[in-house]
Motif scaffolding. Structure first.
Motif, PDB file in Angstrom:
ATOM      1  N   THR A  10       0.810  -1.222   0.000  1.00  0.00           N
ATOM      2  CA  THR A  10       0.000   0.000   0.000  1.00  0.00           C
ATOM      3  C   THR A  10       0.841   1.269   0.000  1.00  0.00           C
ATOM      4  O   THR A  10       0.329   2.348  -0.287  1.00  0.00           O
ATOM      5  CB  THR A  10      -0.944   0.027   1.214  1.00  0.00           C
ATOM      6  OG1 THR A  10      -0.172  -0.075   2.414  1.00  0.00           O
ATOM      7  CG2 THR A  10      -1.934  -1.135   1.142  1.00  0.00           C
ATOM      8  N   CYS A  11       2.141   1.161   0.307  1.00  0.00           N
ATOM      9  CA  CYS A  11       3.034   2.325   0.272  1.00  0.00           C
ATOM     10  C   CYS A  11       3.070   2.886  -1.140  1.00  0.00           C
ATOM     11  O   CYS A  11       3.177   2.138  -2.112  1.00  0.00           O
ATOM     12  CB  CYS A  11       4.445   1.899   0.706  1.00  0.00           C
ATOM     13  SG  CYS A  11       5.704   3.186   0.475  1.00  0.00           S
ATOM     14  N   ILE A  12       2.954   4.202  -1.250  1.00  0.00           N
ATOM     15  CA  ILE A  12       2.993   4.844  -2.570  1.00  0.00           C
ATOM     16  C   ILE A  12       4.291   5.627  -2.773  1.00  0.00           C
ATOM     17  O   ILE A  12       4.387   6.498  -3.624  1.00  0.00           O
ATOM     18  CB  ILE A  12       1.785   5.784  -2.772  1.00  0.00           C
ATOM     19  CG1 ILE A  12       1.732   6.853  -1.655  1.00  0.00           C
ATOM     20  CG2 ILE A  12       0.496   4.974  -2.817  1.00  0.00           C
ATOM     21  CD1 ILE A  12       0.703   7.953  -1.900  1.00  0.00           C
ATOM     22  N   ALA A  13       5.292   5.317  -1.952  1.00  0.00           N
ATOM     23  CA  ALA A  13       6.614   5.939  -2.076  1.00  0.00           C
ATOM     24  C   ALA A  13       6.550   7.458  -1.957  1.00  0.00           C
ATOM     25  O   ALA A  13       7.237   8.167  -2.692  1.00  0.00           O
ATOM     26  CB  ALA A  13       7.284   5.515  -3.390  1.00  0.00           C
ATOM     27  N   TYR A  27      14.360   3.770   2.113  1.00  0.00           N
ATOM     28  CA  TYR A  27      13.624   3.348   0.923  1.00  0.00           C
ATOM     29  C   TYR A  27      14.393   2.314   0.126  1.00  0.00           C
ATOM     30  O   TYR A  27      15.618   2.346   0.076  1.00  0.00           O
ATOM     31  CB  TYR A  27      13.331   4.565   0.044  1.00  0.00           C
ATOM     32  CG  TYR A  27      12.732   5.699   0.834  1.00  0.00           C
ATOM     33  CD1 TYR A  27      11.435   5.617   1.298  1.00  0.00           C
ATOM     34  CD2 TYR A  27      13.491   6.819   1.156  1.00  0.00           C
ATOM     35  CE1 TYR A  27      10.880   6.632   2.062  1.00  0.00           C
ATOM     36  CE2 TYR A  27      12.952   7.849   1.914  1.00  0.00           C
ATOM     37  CZ  TYR A  27      11.647   7.753   2.370  1.00  0.00           C
ATOM     38  OH  TYR A  27      11.116   8.751   3.128  1.00  0.00           O
ATOM     39  N   ASP A  28      13.644   1.432  -0.517  1.00  0.00           N
ATOM     40  CA  ASP A  28      14.295   0.446  -1.379  1.00  0.00           C
ATOM     41  C   ASP A  28      14.510   1.057  -2.769  1.00  0.00           C
ATOM     42  O   ASP A  28      14.264   2.247  -2.979  1.00  0.00           O
ATOM     43  CB  ASP A  28      13.477  -0.853  -1.431  1.00  0.00           C
ATOM     44  CG  ASP A  28      12.119  -0.683  -2.121  1.00  0.00           C
ATOM     45  OD1 ASP A  28      11.901   0.336  -2.807  1.00  0.00           O
ATOM     46  OD2 ASP A  28      11.281  -1.591  -1.967  1.00  0.00           O
ATOM     47  N   ASP A  29      14.950   0.262  -3.729  1.00  0.00           N
ATOM     48  CA  ASP A  29      15.290   0.771  -5.055  1.00  0.00           C
ATOM     49  C   ASP A  29      14.089   1.380  -5.773  1.00  0.00           C
ATOM     50  O   ASP A  29      14.243   2.198  -6.676  1.00  0.00           O
ATOM     51  CB  ASP A  29      15.869  -0.357  -5.926  1.00  0.00           C
ATOM     52  CG  ASP A  29      17.229  -0.796  -5.424  1.00  0.00           C
ATOM     53  OD1 ASP A  29      17.850  -0.042  -4.637  1.00  0.00           O
ATOM     54  OD2 ASP A  29      17.673  -1.896  -5.806  1.00  0.00           O
ATOM     55  N   GLU A  30      12.899   0.982  -5.367  1.00  0.00           N
ATOM     56  CA  GLU A  30      11.688   1.505  -5.995  1.00  0.00           C
ATOM     57  C   GLU A  30      11.103   2.685  -5.221  1.00  0.00           C
ATOM     58  O   GLU A  30      10.042   3.193  -5.563  1.00  0.00           O
ATOM     59  CB  GLU A  30      10.639   0.396  -6.107  1.00  0.00           C
ATOM     60  CG  GLU A  30      11.094  -0.744  -7.001  1.00  0.00           C
ATOM     61  CD  GLU A  30      10.081  -1.870  -7.085  1.00  0.00           C
ATOM     62  OE1 GLU A  30       9.269  -2.025  -6.146  1.00  0.00           O
ATOM     63  OE2 GLU A  30      10.101  -2.592  -8.078  1.00  0.00           O
ATOM     64  N   GLY A  31      11.791   3.072  -4.157  1.00  0.00           N
ATOM     65  CA  GLY A  31      11.312   4.195  -3.365  1.00  0.00           C
ATOM     66  C   GLY A  31      10.296   3.814  -2.311  1.00  0.00           C
ATOM     67  O   GLY A  31       9.760   4.671  -1.615  1.00  0.00           O
ATOM     68  N   LEU A  32      10.030   2.536  -2.204  1.00  0.00           N
ATOM     69  CA  LEU A  32       9.087   2.072  -1.191  1.00  0.00           C
ATOM     70  C   LEU A  32       9.796   2.015   0.160  1.00  0.00           C
ATOM     71  O   LEU A  32      10.967   1.642   0.245  1.00  0.00           O
ATOM     72  CB  LEU A  32       8.550   0.683  -1.551  1.00  0.00           C
ATOM     73  CG  LEU A  32       7.810   0.607  -2.896  1.00  0.00           C
ATOM     74  CD1 LEU A  32       7.435  -0.838  -3.204  1.00  0.00           C
ATOM     75  CD2 LEU A  32       6.569   1.498  -2.874  1.00  0.00           C
ATOM     76  N   PRO A  64       0.192   8.925   4.246  1.00  0.00           N
ATOM     77  CA  PRO A  64      -1.127   9.144   3.625  1.00  0.00           C
ATOM     78  C   PRO A  64      -1.898   7.863   3.342  1.00  0.00           C
ATOM     79  O   PRO A  64      -3.092   7.907   3.078  1.00  0.00           O
ATOM     80  CB  PRO A  64      -0.781   9.880   2.334  1.00  0.00           C
ATOM     81  CG  PRO A  64       0.594   9.442   2.009  1.00  0.00           C
ATOM     82  CD  PRO A  64       1.289   9.265   3.334  1.00  0.00           C
ATOM     83  N   THR A  65      -1.217   6.725   3.393  1.00  0.00           N
ATOM     84  CA  THR A  65      -1.889   5.468   3.058  1.00  0.00           C
ATOM     85  C   THR A  65      -1.953   4.492   4.235  1.00  0.00           C
ATOM     86  O   THR A  65      -2.304   3.324   4.055  1.00  0.00           O
ATOM     87  CB  THR A  65      -1.169   4.772   1.879  1.00  0.00           C
ATOM     88  OG1 THR A  65       0.204   4.526   2.248  1.00  0.00           O
ATOM     89  CG2 THR A  65      -1.198   5.638   0.627  1.00  0.00           C
ATOM     90  N   ASP A  66      -1.619   4.984   5.419  1.00  0.00           N
ATOM     91  CA  ASP A  66      -1.634   4.123   6.620  1.00  0.00           C
ATOM     92  C   ASP A  66      -0.826   2.843   6.417  1.00  0.00           C
ATOM     93  O   ASP A  66      -1.240   1.768   6.843  1.00  0.00           O
ATOM     94  CB  ASP A  66      -3.073   3.769   7.017  1.00  0.00           C
ATOM     95  CG  ASP A  66      -3.808   4.963   7.598  1.00  0.00           C
ATOM     96  OD1 ASP A  66      -3.159   5.831   8.199  1.00  0.00           O
ATOM     97  OD2 ASP A  66      -5.045   5.033   7.443  1.00  0.00           O
ATOM     98  N   SER A  67       0.308   2.980   5.752  1.00  0.00           N
ATOM     99  CA  SER A  67       1.125   1.802   5.465  1.00  0.00           C
ATOM    100  C   SER A  67       2.094   1.455   6.583  1.00  0.00           C
ATOM    101  O   SER A  67       2.699   0.381   6.565  1.00  0.00           O
ATOM    102  CB  SER A  67       1.924   2.037   4.182  1.00  0.00           C
ATOM    103  OG  SER A  67       1.058   2.239   3.087  1.00  0.00           O
TER     104      SER A  67
END
Ligand code: F3S
Length: 77
Positions: A10-13, A27-32, A64-67
């Protein structure tokens, strides 16, 4: 005690948590986001020290996404 992990489904980076609590989240390589504290590797099994509780709460409140998941016992992911 407090434990935390990030639900990458659900993380939107958005990048807020790492700015708010850089000792806990990175953050990982995808920004998550993921929990990096003391080598936790986003498992949610590493106890977060009390002096980081404010950062922990602020990061959770600001996602913002309660992740950002937090509970009083280790997660079983
Ligand atoms: Fe993702 Fe929330 Fe952090 S959307 S980058 S977990 S603030």
């Amino acid at each position: 005690a407090k434990y935390t992990w990030v639900d990458k489904e659900t993380c939107i980076a958005c990048g807020a948590c790492g700015a708010t609590a850089p000792d806990i989240y990175d953050y990982d390589d995808e920004g998550l986001a993921e929990v990096i504290y003391d080598g936790d590797n986003n498992r949610g099994v590493t106890e977060i020290p009390e002096d980081l509780y404010d950062d922990l709460q602020d990061a959770s409140d600001g996602c913002p996404t309660d992740s950002i998941k937090i509970q009083d016992s280790p997660f079983d992911n």
